[in-house]
Design a protein around this motif. Structure first.
Motif, mmCIF file in Angstrom:
data_model
loop_
_atom_site.group_PDB
_atom_site.id
_atom_site.type_symbol
_atom_site.label_atom_id
_atom_site.label_comp_id
_atom_site.label_asym_id
_atom_site.label_seq_id
_atom_site.Cartn_x
_atom_site.Cartn_y
_atom_site.Cartn_z
ATOM 1 N N VAL A 42 0.865 -1.171 0.000
ATOM 2 C CA VAL A 42 0.000 0.000 0.000
ATOM 3 C C VAL A 42 0.907 1.228 0.000
ATOM 4 O O VAL A 42 1.694 1.425 0.919
ATOM 5 N N LEU A 43 0.799 2.014 -1.060
ATOM 6 C CA LEU A 43 1.576 3.244 -1.160
ATOM 7 C C LEU A 43 0.721 4.410 -0.718
ATOM 8 O O LEU A 43 -0.449 4.507 -1.083
ATOM 9 N N LYS A 44 1.305 5.277 0.080
ATOM 10 C CA LYS A 44 0.577 6.431 0.607
ATOM 11 C C LYS A 44 1.100 7.699 -0.058
ATOM 12 O O LYS A 44 2.291 7.963 -0.034
ATOM 13 N N ASN A 45 0.196 8.452 -0.647
ATOM 14 C CA ASN A 45 0.515 9.762 -1.192
ATOM 15 C C ASN A 45 0.142 10.764 -0.108
ATOM 16 O O ASN A 45 -1.031 11.116 0.051
ATOM 17 N N GLU A 46 1.130 11.174 0.655
ATOM 18 C CA GLU A 46 0.897 12.062 1.799
ATOM 19 C C GLU A 46 0.276 13.393 1.366
ATOM 20 O O GLU A 46 -0.610 13.909 2.031
ATOM 21 N N GLU A 47 0.742 13.911 0.248
ATOM 22 C CA GLU A 47 0.263 15.208 -0.221
ATOM 23 C C GLU A 47 -1.238 15.195 -0.525
ATOM 24 O O GLU A 47 -1.958 16.110 -0.182
ATOM 25 N N GLU A 48 -1.698 14.114 -1.161
ATOM 26 C CA GLU A 48 -3.104 14.017 -1.530
ATOM 27 C C GLU A 48 -3.929 13.209 -0.533
ATOM 28 O O GLU A 48 -5.157 13.157 -0.638
ATOM 29 N N GLY A 49 -3.256 12.544 0.411
ATOM 30 C CA GLY A 49 -3.963 11.738 1.404
ATOM 31 C C GLY A 49 -4.633 10.512 0.813
ATOM 32 O O GLY A 49 -5.693 10.105 1.259
ATOM 33 N N ILE A 50 -3.980 9.927 -0.199
ATOM 34 C CA ILE A 50 -4.549 8.762 -0.887
ATOM 35 C C ILE A 50 -3.655 7.547 -0.654
ATOM 36 O O ILE A 50 -2.434 7.621 -0.789
#
Length: 132
Positions: A39-47
Motif C-alpha cells: 500500500v503506497l501512501k501519497n501524503e500530499e493528496e492523502g490517498i
C-alpha cells in the motif's frame, strides 16, 4: 471460471491489513515488506493505493523472462513464478508496468501475487472492500 480481483483505491484507508494477511499466508510471519501487495501512501493528496499484480492478459513479465520462470497457471489463470527456473535477473521486475514483481534480496528469486492459489486472502480480510 476465471476470477477477477478488483482494487478500489478510493475505498482504501491504508490500514495495511492486506499486507499482513498476505505475508502471513506466504511465510507464516507478519512482515509487510514480504507481502505480494503493498500500500503506497501519497501524503500530499492523502490517498492510499494498493499496488498488486493485475494478472495482465498479455503479461509483459512472462514475455520478459529469459528462462520462462513465469507462466500462467491453468487453473487459477494467475501468473506464477517457478523458483526452480528463476535466475533472479530482474527482467520481470522491469517489465511489470505496475511495480508488482519483486526479486528477493536473500533468495535472488522473483516473487509476486499468485492469487493465493485462487482464493486471495487480501480480498477476504479487507475491511473496506477496497480489494474484491
Amino acid at each position: 471460471m476465471k476470477k477477477l480481483r478488483v482494487v478500489d483505491a478510493h475505498a482504501c484507508t491504508g490500514c495495511r491489513v492486506c499486507e499482513l494477511v498476505c505475508s502471513f499466508r506466504r511465510l507464516e510471519a507478519f512482515s509487510p515488506r514480504m507481502a505480494c501487495i503493498r500500500v503506497l501512501k501519497n501524503e500530499e493528496e492523502g490517498i492510499d493505493t494498493p499496488i498488486i499484480c493485475r494478472q495482465c492478459e498479455n503479461a509483459p513479465c512472462i514475455e520478459a523472462c529469459p528462462t520462462r520462470a513465469l507462466a500462467r497457471d491453468d487453473r487459477t489463470h494467475a501468473v506464477v513464478v517457478s523458483e526452480e527456473y528463476c535466475i533472479g535477473c530482474g527482467e520481470c521486475v522491469e517489465a511489470c508496468p505496475f511495480g508488482a514483481v519483486v526479486v528477493d534480496a536473500e533468495t535472488h528469486k522473483a516473487w509476486k501475487c499468485d492469487l493465493c492459489a485462487g482464493d486471495p486472502e487480501c480480498a477476504k480480510y479487507c475491511p473496506t472492500s477496497a480489494i474484491q
